[in-house]
Motif scaffolding. Structure first.
Motif, mmCIF file in Angstrom:
data_model
loop_
_atom_site.group_PDB
_atom_site.id
_atom_site.type_symbol
_atom_site.label_atom_id
_atom_site.label_comp_id
_atom_site.label_asym_id
_atom_site.label_seq_id
_atom_site.Cartn_x
_atom_site.Cartn_y
_atom_site.Cartn_z
ATOM 1 N N ALA A 7 12.548 57.141 40.579
ATOM 2 C CA ALA A 7 12.164 55.730 40.506
ATOM 3 C C ALA A 7 13.017 55.061 39.444
ATOM 4 O O ALA A 7 13.222 55.622 38.361
ATOM 5 C CB ALA A 7 10.682 55.589 40.168
ATOM 6 N N VAL A 10 11.208 50.245 37.990
ATOM 7 C CA VAL A 10 9.793 49.982 38.245
ATOM 8 C C VAL A 10 9.123 49.554 36.950
ATOM 9 O O VAL A 10 9.227 50.240 35.933
ATOM 10 C CB VAL A 10 9.106 51.244 38.818
ATOM 11 N N GLU A 12 6.612 49.848 35.267
ATOM 12 C CA GLU A 12 5.439 50.677 35.070
ATOM 13 C C GLU A 12 5.858 51.897 34.263
ATOM 14 O O GLU A 12 6.893 52.494 34.545
ATOM 15 C CB GLU A 12 4.886 51.099 36.435
ATOM 16 N N TYR A 151 9.343 48.844 45.031
ATOM 17 C CA TYR A 151 8.029 48.987 44.422
ATOM 18 C C TYR A 151 8.032 48.370 43.031
ATOM 19 O O TYR A 151 8.819 48.771 42.167
ATOM 20 C CB TYR A 151 7.640 50.467 44.346
ATOM 21 N N TYR A 167 3.624 59.861 44.399
ATOM 22 C CA TYR A 167 4.188 59.371 43.136
ATOM 23 C C TYR A 167 3.699 57.962 42.833
ATOM 24 O O TYR A 167 3.451 57.619 41.670
ATOM 25 C CB TYR A 167 5.712 59.395 43.240
ATOM 26 N N CYS A 168 3.559 57.155 43.885
ATOM 27 C CA CYS A 168 3.102 55.761 43.727
ATOM 28 C C CYS A 168 1.879 55.550 44.607
ATOM 29 O O CYS A 168 2.010 55.059 45.747
ATOM 30 C CB CYS A 168 4.203 54.786 44.115
ATOM 31 N N LEU A 171 1.455 52.308 46.571
ATOM 32 C CA LEU A 171 2.444 51.897 47.565
ATOM 33 C C LEU A 171 1.731 51.656 48.897
ATOM 34 O O LEU A 171 0.944 52.478 49.345
ATOM 35 C CB LEU A 171 3.504 52.993 47.716
#
Length: 615
Positions: A7, A10, A12, A151, A167-168, A171
């Motif tokens: 990723a 992102v 986050e 994302y 992982y997300c 999503l």
């Protein structure tokens, strides 16, 4: 083989628990090692099946010597030693004997052009810590899968969709109606479509760059522009045959590089038998070969495989099953196929992978021979039909109407083929699982893309002088092979932590085959003409000329017998219709039509049933 996950951008904070959850979904792809790397808003994760340099020096994510680039990589680069020699002036202090390190140095030297130097199968991600950019790429033919999604202002990517959702967790899992409609028509998801609106699949031979919120994709290789070389018809046939022999031997030799035990799938057909014969040609030690046999003679190829094994002196391993034994693999199938997948030959593919993994970590297979050299029966049918479509439309329509009245499944299909406007539309019908069975999505659903558009947009990129058969072979190479057959091989082998290599799909061999005039592939009533000629140098005529069989599974019989109640329960599940906007009445009509025995609707029905675990 391996599993990759990452990723970038992102908004986050990196959560190691989520990264581990994503990697855990791909544990079978890489059971030997896991690794995690994170910095700022970039994070990469990797699970490893150790094949080359199994020491810790091959650990990923791998950072370049200058600390600028970080790599996660799934696949094998077969010319990595030659590239390492070529890059010796760039790097004099190699830290490992892995192809992963060579990829890092090659990217540092050539940028995205390094893809043109690679021979192999791969899906990779490289993070540039200086530019804050991500580079993704998938191999030319699409042997290895690669998925991505936007994302929270950034980009996430992985070898499998399930890892993205682990992982997300936030999503979106909403259904992509375009992808769903294509799956129900074609039996697979043409790139970039997937089942999900949030997830895309990177097409074979493509790259993707992400930098500061902007994403760019491009193609670095395509089979569509390569034209047959007409003057090859003037060459001596033995000269062309020698060239093919040299290319295939070179491809097989390069795929024998391994630091772990290696063997081959052996069906007894031309493609896998020729691969094993060439392995025997370049190796002195006995080759381990693997076959699944069936008690039912109409499905069994094992006696042919045994004959080849005896001839070539392989260390042959065989497991004999009942076709109904494959039903026990249904739970394993649903565990490892994390996208709907209609091709029932996945069951014997799982069984032979399970068998091979008891002895080896790497196998060579025979995928690609039919697409490159004209092996599928409908190429010959299409060649005959090309002249038929020159008859007046009224005459063709009249014949189609007559055939449609015959109470026979095959006559109905032939009537539909003859009713198409030209040979390429007929090929689209032949390659579709929808056939003449009608629409199963709700009437209020109207996707903008269908298989016609996918195929004809692809055809527009091809040279204008190609015959319908040559166009059809390129369509199979561009769509069906990577998105269905290679997907099956990848997931079936990875379910048992087994690496499958495809010597017939070496890109130099593919390019050469596309230059080969059609008469070297289809000659008279003979399919795969030149490949058969090559096989005759190594194998007896009874192997070369036996009818093509394939990995057939009696799904049609199962749905009328041992799987009937299982299928009925799933077809009655309301979640199937709520989730996928299916028309319940049309689905039930299909099922009843199949049970009646009047038509064989099993490919369409099986595709619908494979949606149930995702409802």
């Amino acid at each position: 083989m391996c599993g990759i996950l990452g990723a970038v951008g992102v908004k986050e904070k990196f959560d190691l628990d989520f990264a581990k959850a994503g990697i855990d979904t791909m544990a079978n792809r890489g059971p030997n090692d896991t690794g995690f790397w994170s910095e700022g808003d970039a994070s990469l994760a990797h699970c490893r099946l150790s094949v080359l340099d199994p020491t810790s020096a091959g650990h990923q994510p791998m950072v370049s010597p200058d600390q600028r680039y970080v790599l996660v990589f799934n696949g094998e680069i077969y010319n990595f030693r030659e590239l390492r020699e070529e890059l010796s002036d760039t790097c004099s202090d190699w830290r490992s004997n892995s192809d992963s390190e060579v990829l890092l140095i090659a990217y540092a030297r050539w940028g995205k052009e390094f893809l043109q130097h690679l021979t192999g199968m791969f899906a990779l991600g490289i993070w540039d810590r200086e530019k804050k950019s991500l580079f993704l790429a998938r191999d030319r033919i699409g042997v290895k899968p690669l998925y991505y999604a936007s994302y929270k202002g950034g980009l996430i990517f992985s070898s499998r969709p399930s890892a993205l959702f682990a992982y997300c967790p936030k999503l979106s899992t909403s259904i992509n109606i375009e992808g769903l409609a294509l799956y129900l028509e074609a039996g697979y998801f043409p790139s970039p479509f997937t089942l999900y609106s949030s997830v895309c699949k990177l097409p074979a031979g493509h790259w993707l760059e992400y930098c500061t919120g902007k994403t760019e994709t491009g193609s670095y290789w395509s089979p569509l522009f390569i034209e047959p070389v007409d003057n090859w018809m003037c060459r001596a046939e033995n000269e062309v045959l020698d060239e093919l022999d040299c290319l295939m031997t070179k491809s097989v030799r390069s795929r024998l590089v391994s630091d772990v035990p290696l063997g081959a799938f052996l069906s007894g057909g031309i493609d896998s038998s020729l691969v094993v014969a060439l392995m025997r040609k370049v190796r002195n030690d006995p080759i381990k070969t693997f076959t699944i046999g069936f008690h039912e003679p109409q499905y069994d190829e094992s006696r042919h495989a045994q004959a080849v094994a005896n001839l070539l002196g392989t260390d042959h391993h065989q497991e004999v099953l009942s076709v109904d034994d494959l039903l026990a693999l249904v739970p394993s199938f649903h565990q490892h196929f994390d996208e709907p997948f209609f091709d029932s030959s996945a069951f014997p593919a799982l069984a032979v992978s399970r068998l091979a993994r008891k002895e080896v970590t790497v196998v060579l297979g025979g995928d690609g021979g039919d697409e490159l050299f004209g092996g599928y029966h409908y190429y010959s049918i299409l060649r005959r039909l090309e002249s038929f479509y020159r008859f007046p439309q009224m005459m063709r329509a009249g014949l189609a109407r007559l055939l449609s009245r015959v109470p026979s499944h095959k006559c109905r299909l032939l009537a539909s083929v003859l009713g198409e406007p030209d040979a390429l539309h007929a090929f689209r019908f032949m390659r579709s699982i929808k056939k003449d069975f009608g629409w199963v999505l709700s009437k209020d659903v109207s996707p903008e893309t269908n298989l016609d558009q996918v195929f004809f947009q692809t055809i527009e990129q091809m040279p204008k002088n190609l015959s319908a058969v040559e166009c059809a072979m390129r369509l199979d190479l561009s769509h069906v092979l990577p998105e269905e057959y290679l997907q099956k091989t990848d997931l079936s082998s990875m379910a048992y932590s087994l690496e499958a290599r495809e010597p017939l799909l070496d890109h130099e061999l593919v390019e050469w085959s596309l230059k080969l005039p059609l008469s070297f592939k289809l000659r008279g009533g003979t399919s795969k003409y030149l490949l058969r000629r090559l096989a005759s140098r190594y194998l007896p005529e009874e192997i070369i000329n036996r009818p093509k069989q394939g990995f057939a599974v009696p799904i049609d019989r199962w749905l009328r017998g041992p799987l009937q109640e299982w299928a009925r329960e799933r077809i009655d599940d309301s979640k199937l219709y709520d989730r996928f906007s299916l028309d319940r009445n049309q689905v039930l009509k299909l099922f009843d039509l199949h049970l009646s025995g009047q038509r064989d609707v099993h490919p369409r029905l099986w595709a619908i049933l494979m949606l149930v675990p995702f409802a």
